[in-house]
Design an enzyme around this catalytic site. Structure first.
Site, PDB file in Angstrom:
ATOM      1  N   GLU A  55      12.525 -34.881  74.966  1.00 13.66           N
ATOM      2  CA  GLU A  55      13.207 -33.586  74.931  1.00 13.66           C
ATOM      3  C   GLU A  55      14.467 -33.657  74.074  1.00 13.66           C
ATOM      4  OE1 GLU A  55      12.221 -30.710  75.755  1.00 13.66           O
ATOM      5  OE2 GLU A  55      10.361 -31.372  76.706  1.00 13.66           O
ATOM      6  N   TYR A 138      18.221 -25.431  78.711  1.00 13.50           N
ATOM      7  CA  TYR A 138      16.826 -25.615  78.313  1.00 13.50           C
ATOM      8  C   TYR A 138      16.352 -27.031  78.649  1.00 13.50           C
ATOM      9  CZ  TYR A 138      12.851 -27.050  75.661  1.00 13.50           C
ATOM     10  OH  TYR A 138      11.648 -27.612  75.333  1.00 13.50           O
ATOM     11  N   ASP A 156      11.883 -22.024  75.039  1.00 12.51           N
ATOM     12  CA  ASP A 156      12.335 -22.502  73.740  1.00 12.51           C
ATOM     13  C   ASP A 156      11.971 -21.457  72.692  1.00 12.51           C
ATOM     14  OD1 ASP A 156       9.610 -22.801  73.273  1.00 12.51           O
ATOM     15  OD2 ASP A 156       9.790 -24.819  72.450  1.00 12.51           O
ATOM     16  N   CYS A 210       0.525 -18.967  67.550  1.00  9.38           N
ATOM     17  CA  CYS A 210       1.433 -17.826  67.396  1.00  9.38           C
ATOM     18  C   CYS A 210       2.684 -18.261  66.641  1.00  9.38           C
ATOM     19  CB  CYS A 210       1.793 -17.263  68.777  1.00  9.38           C
ATOM     20  SG  CYS A 210       2.533 -15.619  68.731  1.00  9.38           S
ATOM     21  N   CYS A 217      -4.056 -15.280  64.691  1.00  4.73           N
ATOM     22  CA  CYS A 217      -4.404 -14.382  65.796  1.00  4.73           C
ATOM     23  C   CYS A 217      -5.867 -14.527  66.218  1.00  4.73           C
ATOM     24  CB  CYS A 217      -4.099 -12.939  65.412  1.00  4.73           C
ATOM     25  SG  CYS A 217      -2.326 -12.604  65.185  1.00  4.73           S
ATOM     26  N   CYS A 220      -6.307 -16.870  69.099  1.00  2.37           N
ATOM     27  CA  CYS A 220      -5.470 -16.666  70.275  1.00  2.37           C
ATOM     28  C   CYS A 220      -6.313 -16.313  71.494  1.00  2.37           C
ATOM     29  CB  CYS A 220      -4.457 -15.556  70.002  1.00  2.37           C
ATOM     30  SG  CYS A 220      -3.358 -15.233  71.403  1.00  2.37           S
ATOM     31  N   CYS A 226      -2.463  -8.645  73.589  1.00  2.00           N
ATOM     32  CA  CYS A 226      -1.222  -8.770  72.826  1.00  2.00           C
ATOM     33  C   CYS A 226      -0.666  -7.397  72.452  1.00  2.00           C
ATOM     34  CB  CYS A 226      -1.460  -9.598  71.577  1.00  2.00           C
ATOM     35  SG  CYS A 226       0.036  -9.833  70.570  1.00  2.00           S
TER      36      CYS A 226
END
Length: 331
Positions: A55, A138, A156, A210, A217, A220, A226
Site C-alpha cells: 500500500e 485511505y 482510491d 473502467c 465498456c 464491463c 452504468c
C-alpha cells in the site's frame, strides 16, 4: 492513491438505489474472481506487513514498477522489526526509482512505531493504523480491509472513477475527493463478509476496464447498469491536467537521490551542484554507478539555483544528511 483533500459537498445522486446494490456486488465479485491479476500481496499467505508495504509503494506508482521492489523489500525485511533495525537510509536506498522517496522514510518510521507500540505486529484496526507515521485515511482503510477483512470503505482514484460513472453518470469524479463521494461509497458497501472483495473488485475494475482514457465498456460486468453509458457517455466537466516531470524539481531531486543511492560514502556537495566533476574531486570513476548517475544529473542542465534548491530540499526533508565529508543518505 494520490493524496486528496476531503471537501464538503452534497451527496452525488445515485442512479442505482442502495437497495439494488446487491446486483453490483454480485457481478463485480464474480468478475473479480475470474479476471483479477495475480499479485503477491493478494495471495492468502501474504502477511499484513507485506500488504502494508504494498500500500505504501502503490501510492502514485503503477503495479509494474512496484512488483520487483516489493519482492526485494520483503525478502530483505520480511517483518517490521527487520526494517526498524536497519538505518533509514537503507530504506531510501532500497526504494530505488519508485519515486516520492519520503514514503520510504515514513514506512521506516511506521515499522519503528509498530515495534515500539505493537510488539512488532501490524495493528488490525483502522484507528490504530491511522496513528502510525505515514498512514492516512485511505492507507489505514486499505490495510484494515485487505489484511484483516475489516469492513472499511476503501476509496482510491480507480474506485472514485467507477463510482462516478456507474452510479453518478459522470465521466470523471470531482478533481478532489468530496464528502459526498465518501457517503456514496459507504452506502454502496456490501455486508461485512463481502467488503474486502467489493473493495478490491471495484478497484481492479477501474484499473483494468473502467480506465480514465479509453474505457473498455464492452468488457464491463455491469455495463447495463452504468449511469454514464445510459446518459450517452457525456464528456467530463473538466480536462485533467497531467503532472509535469521534465525540468521540474522532482526530476532533479530524483537524479540527486540516484547519485546518493549509488555512492558508497558521502558525496561532495560540489559534485551534486555541478561545480566540479569526479576527476577534479579526486574520486574514481564507476561505470554504471556513481559516475553514470552524475552524468544523468548533469544532463538535465538544471540551473545553479535549481540545483541548490533541490539539494536544500532533500536535506530539509531528511532524505539526505550533510557532514564534514559530504552529503549521504540518512544514517
Amino acid at each position: 492513491m494520490p493524496k486528496t483533500t476531503l471537501t464538503e459537498s452534497a451527496a452525488p445522486q445515485s442512479a442505482v438505489p442502495v437497495a439494488d446494490a446487491g446486483l453490483l456486488h454480485h457481478r463485480i465479485a464474480g468478475w473479480f474472481e475470474a479476471n483479477a491479476r495475480r499479485l503477491p500481496w493478494r495471495e492468502p499467505d501474504c502477511s499484513p506487513w507485506g500488504i502494508m508495504v504494498s500500500e505504501f509503494m502503490l501510492q502514485q506508482t503503477p503495479v509494474s514498477r512496484v512488483l520487483p521492489v516489493w519482492e526485494q523489500w520483503l525478502e530483505r525485511w520480511p517483518e517490521p522489526a527487520a526494517l526498524a533495525a536497519a538505518p533509514s537510509g537503507e530504506a531510501v536506498r532500497a526504494w530505488g526509482r519508485l519515486g516520492y522517496p519520503r514514503r520510504a522514510l515514513r514506512l521506516h518510521a511506521a515499522a519503528t512505531a509498530i515495534v515500539a507500540g505493537h510488539a512488532g505486529a501490524v495493528p488490525g484496526s483502522y484507528a490504530e493504523l491511522l496513528k502510525l507515521p505515514g498512514v492516512g485515511t485511505y492507507t489505514a482503510a486499505a490495510i484494515a480491509s485487505f489484511a484483516f477483512d475489516a469492513p472499511e470503505t476503501v476509496v482510491d482514484t480507480n474506485v472514485r472513477r467507477v463510482h462516478a460513472r456507474l452510479v453518478g453518470g459522470e465521466a470523471l469524479p470531482a478533481p478532489s475527493l468530496t464528502a459526498g463521494e465518501m457517503r456514496r461509497a459507504q452506502a454502496l458497501m456490501p455486508d461485512p463478509a463481502g467488503a474486502r472483495t467489493w473493495n478490491a473488485g471495484v478497484m481492479e475494475l477501474g484499473a483494468l476496464v473502467c480506465t480514465a482514457r479509453s474505457p473498455k465498456c464492452g468488457q464491463c460486468p455491469v455495463l447495463d447498469a452504468c449511469a454514464w453509458v445510459a446518459a450517452g457517455r457525456p464528456e467530463p466537466r473538466y480536462v485533467p491536467k497531467g503532472q509535469a516531470w521534465a525540468g521540474t524539481d522532482r526530476q532533479v531531486r530524483g537524479a540527486m537521490m540516484a547519485v546518493l543511492r549509488h555512492a558508497t560514502g558521502p558525496v561532495l556537495p560540489e559534485l551534486l551542484l555541478g561545480s566540479v566533476d569526479l576527476v577534479a574531486a579526486g574520486q574514481p570513476e564507476h561505470p554504471g554507478g556513481l559516475g553514470a548517475e552524475l552524468r544523468r544529473l548533469q544532463a538535465l542542465n538544471a540551473s545553479d539555483e535549481q540545483l541548490a534548491r533541490c539539494l536544500d530540499g532533500l536535506l530539509a526533508d531528511g532524505l539526505a544528511e550533510a557532514s564534514a565529508g559530504g552529503v549521504a543518505l540518512p544514517a
